[in-house]
Design a protein around this motif. Structure first.
Motif, PDB file in Angstrom:
ATOM      1  N   PRO A   4       0.834  -1.203   0.000  1.00 27.97           N
ATOM      2  CA  PRO A   4       0.000   0.000   0.000  1.00 27.97           C
ATOM      3  C   PRO A   4       0.867   1.250   0.000  1.00 27.97           C
ATOM      4  N   LEU A   5       0.312   2.324  -0.544  1.00 26.99           N
ATOM      5  CA  LEU A   5       1.024   3.589  -0.587  1.00 26.99           C
ATOM      6  C   LEU A   5       1.398   3.996   0.828  1.00 26.99           C
ATOM      7  N   GLY A   6       2.641   4.354   1.037  1.00 27.71           N
ATOM      8  CA  GLY A   6       3.100   4.767   2.354  1.00 27.71           C
ATOM      9  C   GLY A   6       3.743   3.651   3.157  1.00 27.71           C
ATOM     10  N   ALA A   7       3.576   2.399   2.728  1.00 28.63           N
ATOM     11  CA  ALA A   7       4.152   1.281   3.484  1.00 28.63           C
ATOM     12  C   ALA A   7       5.671   1.371   3.524  1.00 28.63           C
ATOM     13  N   GLY A   8       6.265   1.823   2.437  1.00 32.42           N
ATOM     14  CA  GLY A   8       7.718   1.966   2.398  1.00 32.42           C
ATOM     15  C   GLY A   8       8.210   3.024   3.375  1.00 32.42           C
ATOM     16  N   VAL A   9       7.437   4.094   3.504  1.00 30.47           N
ATOM     17  CA  VAL A   9       7.811   5.156   4.443  1.00 30.47           C
ATOM     18  C   VAL A   9       7.742   4.629   5.872  1.00 30.47           C
ATOM     19  N   VAL A  10       6.674   3.882   6.172  1.00 33.11           N
ATOM     20  CA  VAL A  10       6.526   3.310   7.513  1.00 33.11           C
ATOM     21  C   VAL A  10       7.669   2.344   7.796  1.00 33.11           C
ATOM     22  N   ARG A  11       7.957   1.481   6.823  1.00 33.66           N
ATOM     23  CA  ARG A  11       9.029   0.514   7.003  1.00 33.66           C
ATOM     24  C   ARG A  11      10.370   1.220   7.219  1.00 33.66           C
ATOM     25  N   LYS A  12      10.617   2.277   6.470  1.00 38.44           N
ATOM     26  CA  LYS A  12      11.870   3.011   6.619  1.00 38.44           C
ATOM     27  C   LYS A  12      11.929   3.679   7.997  1.00 38.44           C
ATOM     28  N   GLY A  13      10.799   4.228   8.433  1.00 35.71           N
ATOM     29  CA  GLY A  13      10.747   4.853   9.748  1.00 35.71           C
ATOM     30  C   GLY A  13      11.011   3.867  10.863  1.00 35.71           C
ATOM     31  N   VAL A  14      10.401   2.689  10.753  1.00 34.76           N
ATOM     32  CA  VAL A  14      10.625   1.643  11.761  1.00 34.76           C
ATOM     33  C   VAL A  14      12.086   1.230  11.756  1.00 34.76           C
ATOM     34  N   GLY A  15      12.657   1.079  10.582  1.00 37.75           N
ATOM     35  CA  GLY A  15      14.064   0.714  10.481  1.00 37.75           C
ATOM     36  C   GLY A  15      14.968   1.757  11.116  1.00 37.75           C
ATOM     37  N   THR A  16      14.625   3.034  10.945  1.00 34.77           N
ATOM     38  CA  THR A  16      15.413   4.106  11.538  1.00 34.77           C
ATOM     39  C   THR A  16      15.344   4.064  13.060  1.00 34.77           C
ATOM     40  N   VAL A  17      14.146   3.839  13.590  1.00 41.15           N
ATOM     41  CA  VAL A  17      13.982   3.752  15.047  1.00 41.15           C
ATOM     42  C   VAL A  17      14.772   2.572  15.602  1.00 41.15           C
ATOM     43  N   VAL A  18      14.649   1.429  14.947  1.00 49.42           N
ATOM     44  CA  VAL A  18      15.373   0.236  15.409  1.00 49.42           C
ATOM     45  C   VAL A  18      16.876   0.490  15.362  1.00 49.42           C
ATOM     46  N   THR A  19      17.347   1.096  14.298  1.00 50.81           N
ATOM     47  CA  THR A  19      18.772   1.404  14.182  1.00 50.81           C
ATOM     48  C   THR A  19      19.220   2.321  15.310  1.00 50.81           C
ATOM     49  N   GLY A  20      18.413   3.312  15.629  1.00 53.96           N
ATOM     50  CA  GLY A  20      18.752   4.231  16.712  1.00 53.96           C
ATOM     51  C   GLY A  20      18.813   3.542  18.061  1.00 53.96           C
ATOM     52  N   VAL A  21      17.833   2.693  18.335  1.00 54.07           N
ATOM     53  CA  VAL A  21      17.811   1.967  19.606  1.00 54.07           C
ATOM     54  C   VAL A  21      19.019   1.053  19.720  1.00 54.07           C
ATOM     55  N   VAL A  22      19.312   0.327  18.665  1.00 59.23           N
ATOM     56  CA  VAL A  22      20.471  -0.561  18.676  1.00 59.23           C
ATOM     57  C   VAL A  22      21.754   0.246  18.827  1.00 59.23           C
ATOM     58  N   GLY A  23      21.827   1.367  18.147  1.00 58.48           N
ATOM     59  CA  GLY A  23      23.016   2.209  18.248  1.00 58.48           C
ATOM     60  C   GLY A  23      23.251   2.702  19.666  1.00 58.48           C
ATOM     61  N   VAL A  24      22.197   3.149  20.333  1.00 61.40           N
ATOM     62  CA  VAL A  24      22.325   3.607  21.720  1.00 61.40           C
ATOM     63  C   VAL A  24      22.788   2.456  22.607  1.00 61.40           C
TER      64      VAL A  24
END
Length: 97
Positions: A4-24
């Motif tokens: 669906p339209l916007g799914a890629g944006v959501v997936r990218k956002g989730v990936g960014t959050v996960v990356t940030g949490v792991v980085g911390v």
């Protein structure tokens, strides 16, 4: 199957959050276990991840633009006019006026 339209944006956002949490978590672990040298390594890894994420985002955007160009050309060859970007054929809330 198309997402669906916007799914890629959501997936990218989730990936960014996960990356940030792991980085911390990695930086905190490095501070506790290895001191300044381990922190420096963690920072370098984070920088590489940021650069990689940016490159990936740029590649995704180039792909999206290329797909839009192909779709516009196909519509043109079929005698249709491509919709203006950011609009839909059915209007603002699913119906025509």
């Amino acid at each position: 199957m198309a997402l669906p339209l916007g799914a890629g944006v959501v997936r990218k956002g989730v990936g960014t959050v996960v990356t940030g949490v792991v980085g911390v978590a990695v930086v905190r672990l490095a501070e506790r276990r290895g001191g300044p040298a381990a922190r420096r390594v963690a920072v370098e890894v984070a920088k590489a991840g940021i650069r990689g994420g940016r490159a990936l985002g740029e590649g995704v955007e180039r792909t999206r633009l290329a797909a839009g160009d192909v779709a516009a050309q196909a519509r043109e060859e079929m005698g249709e006019q491509a919709p203006v970007p950011g609009t839909s054929a059915t209007g603002h809330d699913g119906h025509q006026h």
